[in-house]
Scaffold this active site. Sequence first.
Site, PDB file in Angstrom:
ATOM      1  N   TRP A 319       0.830  -1.208   0.000  1.00  0.00           N
ATOM      2  CA  TRP A 319       0.000   0.000   0.000  1.00  0.00           C
ATOM      3  C   TRP A 319       0.865   1.260   0.000  1.00  0.00           C
ATOM      4  O   TRP A 319       0.504   2.267  -0.606  1.00  0.00           O
ATOM      5  CB  TRP A 319      -0.898   0.003   1.232  1.00  0.00           C
ATOM      6  CG  TRP A 319      -1.755   1.243   1.359  1.00  0.00           C
ATOM      7  CD1 TRP A 319      -2.982   1.454   0.806  1.00  0.00           C
ATOM      8  CD2 TRP A 319      -1.446   2.440   2.099  1.00  0.00           C
ATOM      9  NE1 TRP A 319      -3.461   2.699   1.146  1.00  0.00           N
ATOM     10  CE2 TRP A 319      -2.538   3.325   1.941  1.00  0.00           C
ATOM     11  CE3 TRP A 319      -0.359   2.840   2.870  1.00  0.00           C
ATOM     12  CZ2 TRP A 319      -2.557   4.586   2.527  1.00  0.00           C
ATOM     13  CZ3 TRP A 319      -0.378   4.093   3.450  1.00  0.00           C
ATOM     14  CH2 TRP A 319      -1.472   4.959   3.280  1.00  0.00           C
ATOM     15  N   HIS A 320       2.022   1.186   0.646  1.00  0.00           N
ATOM     16  CA  HIS A 320       2.850   2.381   0.790  1.00  0.00           C
ATOM     17  C   HIS A 320       3.546   2.790  -0.499  1.00  0.00           C
ATOM     18  O   HIS A 320       3.985   3.943  -0.606  1.00  0.00           O
ATOM     19  CB  HIS A 320       3.884   2.180   1.894  1.00  0.00           C
ATOM     20  CG  HIS A 320       3.327   2.413   3.271  1.00  0.00           C
ATOM     21  ND1 HIS A 320       2.653   1.443   3.979  1.00  0.00           N
ATOM     22  CD2 HIS A 320       3.320   3.520   4.054  1.00  0.00           C
ATOM     23  CE1 HIS A 320       2.275   1.940   5.141  1.00  0.00           C
ATOM     24  NE2 HIS A 320       2.660   3.194   5.213  1.00  0.00           N
ATOM     25  N   GLY A 321       3.667   1.910  -1.449  1.00  0.00           N
ATOM     26  CA  GLY A 321       4.284   2.335  -2.693  1.00  0.00           C
ATOM     27  C   GLY A 321       4.561   1.194  -3.642  1.00  0.00           C
ATOM     28  O   GLY A 321       4.666   0.030  -3.240  1.00  0.00           O
TER      29      GLY A 321
END
Length: 458
Positions: A319-321
């Site tokens: 989700w963060h990247g």
Amino acid sequence: MVFSSIMFLFRFMPVAFVLYYLTPGRFKNAMLFALSLVFYSWGEVRFFPIMLISASVDYFVGRAIERNRGNTRACNGFLAISLTFSLGSLLFFKYTNFFIDNVNLLLSASIPNIGLTLPLGISFYTFQTMSYAIDVYRGKIKAEKSFINFATYVAMFPQLIAGPIVRYTDISREMKNRVMNPAQIQSGVMLFIMGLGSKVLIANNVGELWTQVEQIGFADISTALAWLGILAFSLQIYFDFSGYSLMAIGLGKMLGFHFPQNFHYPYISKSATEFWRRWHMTLGSFFREYVYLPLGGNRVSKPRQYLNIFIVWLLTGFWHGASWNFVLWGLYFCLFLCIEKTFLLKLLGKSKILAHVYLLFIVVVSWALFAITDFSQLGVFLSIMFGRVGGDDWMYYLRNYSASLILGILLATPLLRKISGKLKDNYAVQSVFAAVVLLLSVAYLVDSTYNPFLYFRF
């Protein structure tokens, strides 16, 4: 972009709040919706239709589920539409080129990248719309009948760009009936200023140290400077994100909403388990509520529980990247959480000092995995961190940034808050302090060109 966005926010706020406060109660949501569209369109005008389409899909899905409550098959189908659209949009905009790059690498292909720009806030508002559809499906809330009310919830400008992730259950009552009084507005203003100061005066200052370490090149720094640099990044990412969250919560209060807390002194934790109850609390709550518990949570066998934790942290990292270092970062925490659940938590409970040292060590190392996307550079940096590369380069940076580092470390604990709590009823002192923080923050924004918002890219 970020600098101009903050300056636009300062110009936008006075007009926005005057219009909002002057608008009669039953039209406030419509006014807030219009103002939010103006704010979002200023930064990403070409992408605001995507946000509106996302809101529209989940609004109609919610209404359809409500109308077909007795038809399980129909409800399942409508929920599938919501999840497919929301996750599909996120995957398309955020991860298409990532998948293309990996296919090219594995198959020695030459598929060209697609010219995509990540829409602002898509990682946050897609989670919000999904949580709404799931909660309606579960019967936790009634479907919202007013499209304006629902679209206002999705587009609300204070937390649209970078959270916190606000579920409809958090503010459903306030969407229809909220109270605004001078005390609440004053509290909101104070929170906004404290958040702005956290971001501008602390995160930006210590962040410059990490940026300079990157510019030197990891191969040319000493072990001491490597640790000093990643400590600076650890403070930067905390005050950057928690500062923005505090600004959003403060703005929400000024509008009559109570957004959920997103950070609670995570660096005083005594385990990774506790850390993730204190860091980005709304994201942790989302994954717990909509992924971990549906998979069985801890009500299953130990191997299955570890698998559930693995899935959650694989998704959390992703989700963060769109980069493998974020996946590695997520699995790194997965490893420590599983070890803690197996035996380590009991050992950590025997010594608070060792528990704090353990937690700070693994978290600071984790930020190296998070900050450095290039695996070859990550390898160089870790080898410097855990090697014995001498040098006195760190002394120059310690002298230059010692005040910011010490202030950041102190503010990352409840110590100063406990002291200031004794002055909570002294309005004059609070006002003077807030005015000083605001003036210093604005002066910094005007004078400095270094003003990144780390979580804008997520």
